[in-house]
Design a protein around this motif. Structure first.
Motif, short mmCIF file in Angstrom:
data_model
loop_
_atom_site.label_atom_id
_atom_site.label_comp_id
_atom_site.label_asym_id
_atom_site.label_seq_id
_atom_site.Cartn_x
_atom_site.Cartn_y
_atom_site.Cartn_z
N ALA A 109 2.54 12.38 14.07
CA ALA A 109 1.22 12.88 13.68
C ALA A 109 0.95 12.61 12.20
CB ALA A 109 1.12 14.37 13.97
N GLY A 110 1.97 12.85 11.36
CA GLY A 110 1.81 12.59 9.93
C GLY A 110 1.61 11.12 9.64
N LEU A 111 2.31 10.27 10.38
CA LEU A 111 2.17 8.82 10.22
C LEU A 111 0.76 8.37 10.58
CD1 LEU A 111 3.37 5.91 9.90
CD2 LEU A 111 3.90 6.03 12.34
N LEU A 112 0.26 8.84 11.71
CA LEU A 112 -1.07 8.42 12.16
C LEU A 112 -2.15 8.91 11.17
CD1 LEU A 112 -0.77 9.10 16.00
CD2 LEU A 112 -0.62 6.90 14.80
N GLU A 113 -1.95 10.10 10.62
CA GLU A 113 -2.89 10.61 9.63
C GLU A 113 -2.90 9.74 8.38
OE1 GLU A 113 -3.70 14.65 6.95
OE2 GLU A 113 -2.11 14.61 8.47
N SER A 114 -1.71 9.32 7.93
CA SER A 114 -1.62 8.47 6.74
C SER A 114 -2.25 7.11 6.98
CB SER A 114 -0.15 8.31 6.32
OG SER A 114 0.37 9.53 5.85
N LEU A 115 -2.05 6.55 8.16
CA LEU A 115 -2.65 5.26 8.48
C LEU A 115 -4.17 5.35 8.48
CD1 LEU A 115 -0.29 4.01 11.36
CD2 LEU A 115 -0.38 3.19 9.00
N GLN A 116 -4.67 6.47 8.97
CA GLN A 116 -6.12 6.68 8.99
C GLN A 116 -6.67 6.81 7.57
OE1 GLN A 116 -8.45 7.04 11.68
NE2 GLN A 116 -9.94 7.06 10.02
N ASN A 117 -5.99 7.62 6.75
CA ASN A 117 -6.49 7.91 5.40
C ASN A 117 -6.34 6.74 4.45
OD1 ASN A 117 -7.12 10.50 6.25
ND2 ASN A 117 -5.20 11.39 5.51
N ASN A 118 -5.26 5.97 4.59
CA ASN A 118 -4.95 4.92 3.63
C ASN A 118 -5.44 3.54 4.03
OD1 ASN A 118 -2.96 6.12 1.42
ND2 ASN A 118 -2.47 7.07 3.38
N PHE A 119 -5.53 3.28 5.32
CA PHE A 119 -5.88 1.93 5.78
C PHE A 119 -7.09 1.88 6.69
CE2 PHE A 119 -1.14 2.06 5.52
CZ PHE A 119 -1.03 1.32 4.36
N SER A 120 -7.66 3.05 6.99
CA SER A 120 -8.77 3.11 7.97
C SER A 120 -8.33 2.53 9.30
CB SER A 120 -10.00 2.37 7.44
OG SER A 120 -10.49 2.97 6.27
N ILE A 121 -7.09 2.85 9.68
CA ILE A 121 -6.56 2.42 10.98
C ILE A 121 -6.67 3.59 11.94
CG2 ILE A 121 -4.50 1.68 12.23
CD1 ILE A 121 -3.58 0.29 9.69
N GLU A 122 -7.42 3.39 13.00
CA GLU A 122 -7.58 4.46 13.97
C GLU A 122 -6.62 4.25 15.13
OE1 GLU A 122 -11.41 2.52 16.38
OE2 GLU A 122 -11.67 4.29 15.10
N HIS A 123 -6.34 5.33 15.84
CA HIS A 123 -5.39 5.24 16.95
C HIS A 123 -6.01 5.76 18.24
CE1 HIS A 123 -4.86 9.46 15.69
NE2 HIS A 123 -4.51 9.67 16.95
N GLU A 124 -5.45 5.29 19.32
CA GLU A 124 -5.87 5.74 20.65
C GLU A 124 -4.62 5.87 21.51
OE1 GLU A 124 -8.57 4.29 24.49
OE2 GLU A 124 -8.40 3.04 22.69
N HIS A 140 0.84 -1.20 0.00
CA HIS A 140 0.00 0.00 0.00
C HIS A 140 0.87 1.24 0.00
CE1 HIS A 140 -3.65 -2.38 1.05
NE2 HIS A 140 -2.73 -3.15 1.60
N GLN A 141 0.55 2.18 -0.88
CA GLN A 141 1.35 3.40 -1.01
C GLN A 141 0.79 4.49 -0.11
OE1 GLN A 141 4.04 3.56 -3.04
NE2 GLN A 141 4.50 5.56 -2.16
N PHE A 142 1.67 5.05 0.74
CA PHE A 142 1.27 6.17 1.56
C PHE A 142 1.19 7.42 0.69
CE2 PHE A 142 3.34 4.24 5.53
CZ PHE A 142 2.12 3.77 5.97
N THR A 143 0.29 8.32 1.03
CA THR A 143 0.28 9.63 0.39
C THR A 143 0.83 10.65 1.37
OG1 THR A 143 -1.99 10.01 1.16
CG2 THR A 143 -1.71 9.07 -1.04
N SER A 144 1.33 11.76 0.86
CA SER A 144 1.93 12.77 1.72
C SER A 144 1.64 14.15 1.16
CB SER A 144 3.45 12.57 1.82
OG SER A 144 4.06 13.67 2.47
N LYS A 145 1.53 15.11 2.02
CA LYS A 145 1.30 16.49 1.60
C LYS A 145 2.60 17.16 1.15
CE LYS A 145 -2.57 17.11 4.81
NZ LYS A 145 -3.10 17.88 5.96
N GLU A 146 3.72 16.51 1.35
CA GLU A 146 5.01 17.14 1.05
C GLU A 146 5.80 16.31 0.04
OE1 GLU A 146 6.66 17.44 4.95
OE2 GLU A 146 5.72 19.36 5.28
#
Length: 358
Positions: free
Chosen positions: A328-343, A5-11
């Motif tokens: 923070a960027g990692l957790l955002e990518s996991l949420q957007n790309n894999f629907s993985i939520e964090h706590e 799975h390819q991560f996306t990034s704003k940068e």
């Protein structure tokens, strides 16, 4: 079917620029030079990103290469100049200022000539910190996160001990004083080179050579000036190399040592080198690693630790480029790309699990 799975990034531009800077430091082929020129000319944003990173790079060869690829073709009295020319000037000034700063911060309370012969000092970085040092002989050392390096120079030898972490060594040539880095139960002797050593445990190490040669031996093998001259011309078939149970690793190769045993030396692709050494640009590159391994690498740069809810989650293969320590960027990518939520379970513990379907 591709299950990476390819991560996306704003940068993405900055990330691509960091890869180009790393490639320039390694040395561009003619084909890569053309590709780089095309990429640079696509937009001023590309140019700005490269020069921004060049200001932070510890090797002036990058600036030299940029000046060759993009020389100032405008007349001296021209009123208008391309944006990248001004960026180049700023980069050179910034780089010179950085070098001056580093040199001035070498202890000034000793005689510099004497220091080149006898010099001892310990350098350390904290978790998430990276630092570059210029040693009295001109050797440039870049330490990665959570590293500790002891330097001991004498009349006939330059000996360093990497007791923790990872370092890049751009070694100043001095045939009269061999340069060796000890890490765990191995010693890495530079034979005119730039190389990277990562210490995972006392018996698990990694070596990547980007210029010249490095000889791997047991720490008990002392290399003097006469030995050094002979080893510079040697390869792994040399009788003397076999006699001391050594391994020669050349530019573009990687050696992995597990349980004190040196595995067969592997040839690296350009992408492999960029991925292994991306930390030198403050970046992490993943290309098909399991999520659990990627998270372990991320944890080297931060106090944050990750807990995965299942083995299935741990085995997801991921790819992408991230800033080291950017949780923070990692957790955002996991949420957007894999629907993985964090706590967050505490200040430094993050639990990861698949998002519940509504």
């Amino acid at each position: 079917m591709n299950n990476i799975h390819q991560f996306t990034s704003k940068e993405l531009i900055l990330e691509k620029a960091s890869q180009w800077i790393s490639a320039i430091d390694r040395g561009l082929t003619k084909e890569e030079q053309e590709q780089f020129k095309l990429w640079m000319l696509q937009s001023t944003a590309h140019q700005n990103a490269v020069y921004e990173l060049a200001q932070l790079w510890d090797d002036l060869s990058v600036l030299n290469e940029l000046s060759v690829l993009f020389p100032n073709k405008q007349p001296a009295n021209s009123k208008t100049k391309p944006a990248y020319v001004f960026g180049m000037a700023a980069s050179i000034v910034a780089a010179l200022m950085m070098c001056s700063y580093l040199l001035l911060n070498i202890d000034s309370n000793f005689n510099k000539n004497l220091a080149k012969v006898n010099y001892t000092k310990i350098y350390k970085t904290k978790v998430g910190e990276q630092a570059t040092y210029v040693l009295p002989d001109g050797t440039i050392v870049q330490l990665n996160t959570n590293s500790s390096l002891e330097v001991a120079y004498s009349q006939g030898r330059r000996q360093l001990l990497l007791s923790r972490g990872e370092g890049r060594f751009n070694v100043a040539k001095d045939a009269s004083r061999p340069f060796s880095v000890m890490a765990g139960d191995k010693s890495f002797t530079a034979l005119g080179t730039v190389f990277n050593v990562q210490r995972n445990t006392s018996s698990d190490l990694e070596l990547v050579v980007t210029e010249g040669k490095v000889m791997i031996t047991d720490p008990s093998v002392a290399v003097n000036a006469d030995d050094f001259k002979a080893y510079q011309q040697a390869d792994n078939n040399n009788h003397e190399i076999r006699q001391i149970n050594a391994n020669i690793v050349i530019s573009g190769e990687k050696a992995i040592i597990e349980q004190s045993v040196t595995k067969p030396i592997t040839q690296l692709s350009v992408d492999d080198v960029q991925r292994d050494l991306a930390w030198q640009n403050g970046m992490l590159i993943f290309n098909g690693e399991q999520l659990v391994d990627a998270l372990n690498e991320v944890s080297r740069y931060t106090a944050t630790r990750f807990e995965l809810s299942s083995d299935e989650l741990a085995r997801i293969k991921v790819a992408g480029v991230f800033k080291a320590g950017d949780v923070a960027g990692l957790l955002e990518s996991l949420q957007n790309n894999f629907s993985i939520e964090h706590e967050r379970l505490g200040e430094h513990v993050v639990s990861l699990k698949y998002q519940k379907k509504s």
